[in-house]
Design a protein around this motif. Structure first.
Motif, PDB file in Angstrom:
ATOM      1  N   ILE A 189      41.722  88.451 -14.106  1.00 42.03           N
ATOM      2  CA  ILE A 189      41.717  87.134 -13.484  1.00 42.03           C
ATOM      3  C   ILE A 189      43.055  86.442 -13.629  1.00 42.03           C
ATOM      4  CG2 ILE A 189      40.748  84.813 -13.609  1.00 42.03           C
ATOM      5  CD1 ILE A 189      38.082  85.955 -14.026  1.00 42.03           C
ATOM      6  N   THR A 190      43.571  86.365 -14.854  1.00 47.42           N
ATOM      7  CA  THR A 190      44.750  85.527 -15.035  1.00 47.42           C
ATOM      8  C   THR A 190      46.055  86.227 -14.660  1.00 47.42           C
ATOM      9  OG1 THR A 190      44.928  86.158 -17.339  1.00 47.42           O
ATOM     10  CG2 THR A 190      43.677  84.194 -16.862  1.00 47.42           C
ATOM     11  N   ILE A 191      46.084  87.559 -14.658  1.00 46.68           N
ATOM     12  CA  ILE A 191      47.340  88.237 -14.332  1.00 46.68           C
ATOM     13  C   ILE A 191      47.260  88.964 -12.994  1.00 46.68           C
ATOM     14  CG2 ILE A 191      49.095  89.837 -15.170  1.00 46.68           C
ATOM     15  CD1 ILE A 191      48.634  87.476 -17.029  1.00 46.68           C
ATOM     16  N   VAL A 250      45.100  88.496 -10.661  1.00 47.02           N
ATOM     17  CA  VAL A 250      44.532  87.611  -9.636  1.00 47.02           C
ATOM     18  C   VAL A 250      43.466  88.324  -8.818  1.00 47.02           C
ATOM     19  CG1 VAL A 250      45.088  85.759  -8.081  1.00 47.02           C
ATOM     20  CG2 VAL A 250      46.890  86.858  -9.327  1.00 47.02           C
ATOM     21  N   LEU A 251      42.514  88.985  -9.510  1.00 49.91           N
ATOM     22  CA  LEU A 251      41.425  89.637  -8.805  1.00 49.91           C
ATOM     23  C   LEU A 251      40.105  89.003  -9.228  1.00 49.91           C
ATOM     24  CD1 LEU A 251      42.367  93.391  -9.254  1.00 49.91           C
ATOM     25  CD2 LEU A 251      42.636  92.030  -7.214  1.00 49.91           C
ATOM     26  N   GLY A 252      39.171  88.941  -8.307  1.00 43.34           N
ATOM     27  CA  GLY A 252      37.810  88.550  -8.665  1.00 43.34           C
ATOM     28  C   GLY A 252      37.624  87.098  -9.024  1.00 43.34           C
TER      29      GLY A 252
END
Lengths: 240, 215
Positions: free
Chosen positions: B22-24, B26-28
């Protein structure tokens, strides 16, 4: 009237990005430049205008409880709605592929501008989300389903256009280094979403005595956002 | 980690922090935000994604040599959809209330970019065991963020955790409420999920400055 109401509701109140967070992945990844954002947004409107009515037909004539009654009375008790995920996503994936082939054949210019975005769209949550919300809100007619597809697409288009414009400008601002890029985009989107919440009362203000009956017929309120607001309101009442 | 070699262990631990989906990557993010108003829903969502991603990765990896590359996206979507239907039916059977709260977001696991991203980037090129570990690692990384966000939103928003009133009773003014503490109902609204994740990114990148973006 129903159409106008649904149109504005889908664009502003239930905005795909700001109210339900659908299509966030491509929203964050493709919003660095306004030009590409416009391309992707247009492609989303286009695909949603096709897939939502198509999935509506699938839902009503194939998947719903008792939808197979048109085959004969002995089929009336079938409920295939557990298949809806796989049917919807298969429809979307094949439609995207088909649209890509058709556009490439007949309009190379359009293909050059939209083409690279089309494969991206098959996995854009906004498209599948549009179909699933169409199903869970029990949209009544094919016309309304088409309207819902187009207007949700427009809502998504507006959102990505706005964030792309802001990101182009914010490059010149002095953002704290750890927040640069992704972090600040999240926070801006959050602030924009708070702004969009102010559209919430747009369709209920003034003529409340006639709207609610219509709305409950069209829109089943199974939405998390609304529940959250209800909870918040309850809390407020309790604490007051 | 006696069971796993160092390389295999890295497959699990990397996505938990420095390569978090999520934070790196940027998926999901799509489904990550809307369901985090309660801790319970976040936990269930995390478990569902772990199930779908780990099994899906194994299946894709097993048939990776016979999928024609032209239609691989449809194949991947169908496999993900089949697994999600299983999750959805299980939730409807055993946790009906919760499946109502999650509503369409269980279905949206199919188009969760983590699933497609890992199928495409990892399972198509690696063996089943490695793919399984990668699936567990990435979905756990996703789950951790979900649970952190859910924890803070439920705690600050309604003063409960998993439905238990940890801060005392807001109506009878016990616990911290006796000292004039108020629940921040704003935390329960959707936009605060975005801002919470923004803050998590901020904290993570200030701790590990190598992750800062330059543009």
């Amino acid at each position: 009237m129903e159409h106008i109401e649904l149109f504005f509701k889908a664009i502003f109140i239930d905005n795909m990005v700001f109210a339900t967070f659908l299509g966030m992945c491509s929203y964050l990844a493709v919003s660095k430049k306004v030009a590409t954002a416009v391309g992707l947004g247009a492609a989303v409107i286009f695909v949603m205008a096709i897939t939502v009515p198509l999935n509506w037909l699938l839902d009503v004539y194939l998947l719903k409880d008792g939808a197979l009654a048109w085959l004969g009375p002995e089929y009336a008790q079938y409920d295939l709605s557990f298949l809806s995920f796989i049917m919807f996503i298969a429809t979307i994936a094949t439609m995207v592929q088909l649209v890509e082939i058709i556009v490439e054949k007949f309009s190379p210019a359009l293909y050059n501008s939209l083409g690279i975005f089309l494969p991206l769209i098959a996995v854009n949550c906004a498209i599948l989300g549009g179909s699933l919300f169409m199903q869970s809100r029990e949209i009544q007619t094919l016309g309304l389903a088409f309207n819902y597809g187009v207007s949700s697409g427009i809502g998504w288009f507006l959102a990505i256009l706005a964030i792309a414009a802001i990101r182009e400008k914010i490059r010149y601002s002095n953002v704290p280094p750890p927040l640069r890029g992704l972090g600040i985009t999240f926070i801006i989107t959050g602030l924009m979403a708070i702004g969009f919440m102010s559209f919430g009362g747009m369709l209920t203000g003034g003529d409340e005595e006639e709207v609610p009956t219509k709305q409950t017929a069209i829109v089943k309120q199974v939405e998390i956002k609304k529940e959250a607001i209800d909870i918040a309101n309850n809390e407020k009442e309790i604490t007051e | 980690m006696g069971l796993l070699s160092k390389k295999d262990a890295k497959l699990i631990t990397d996505p938990l922090a420095d390569n978090n989906p999520i934070t790196i990557q940027v998926l999901g993010i799509c489904s990550a935000l809307a369901i985090t108003a309660e801790l319970k829903a976040s936990i269930v969502m995390a478990i569902s994604v772990i199930f779908v991603l780990a099994l899906g990765n194994v299946v894709i990896s097993l048939i990776r040599n016979i999928i024609p590359s032209k239609i691989r996206i449809i194949v991947q979507l169908v496999i993900a959809a089949a697994l999600v239907i299983i999750v959805d039916q299980i939730l409807k059977a055993f946790a009906y209330e919760l499946s109502k709260t999650l509503s369409v977001f269980v279905g949206l696991i199919i188009t969760n970019c983590i699933i497609m991203g890992r199928f495409e980037a990892f399972a198509l090129a690696n063996g089943p065991w490695k793919s399984f570990l990668d699936g567990i690692g990435n979905s756990a990384g996703y789950g951790i963020i979900l649970i952190i966000v859910g924890f803070f939103r439920e705690l600050l928003g309604s003063g409960t955790l998993l439905g238990i009133k940890v801060l005392g009773d807001a109506i009878e003014k016990t616990g911290v409420y006796a000292y004039g503490y108020e629940n921040n109902g704003f935390m329960l609204l959707a936009p605060m999920a975005l801002i919470t994740i923004g803050i998590i990114i901020w904290v993570q990148r200030s701790r590990n400055t190598a992750l800062i973006e330059h543009n």
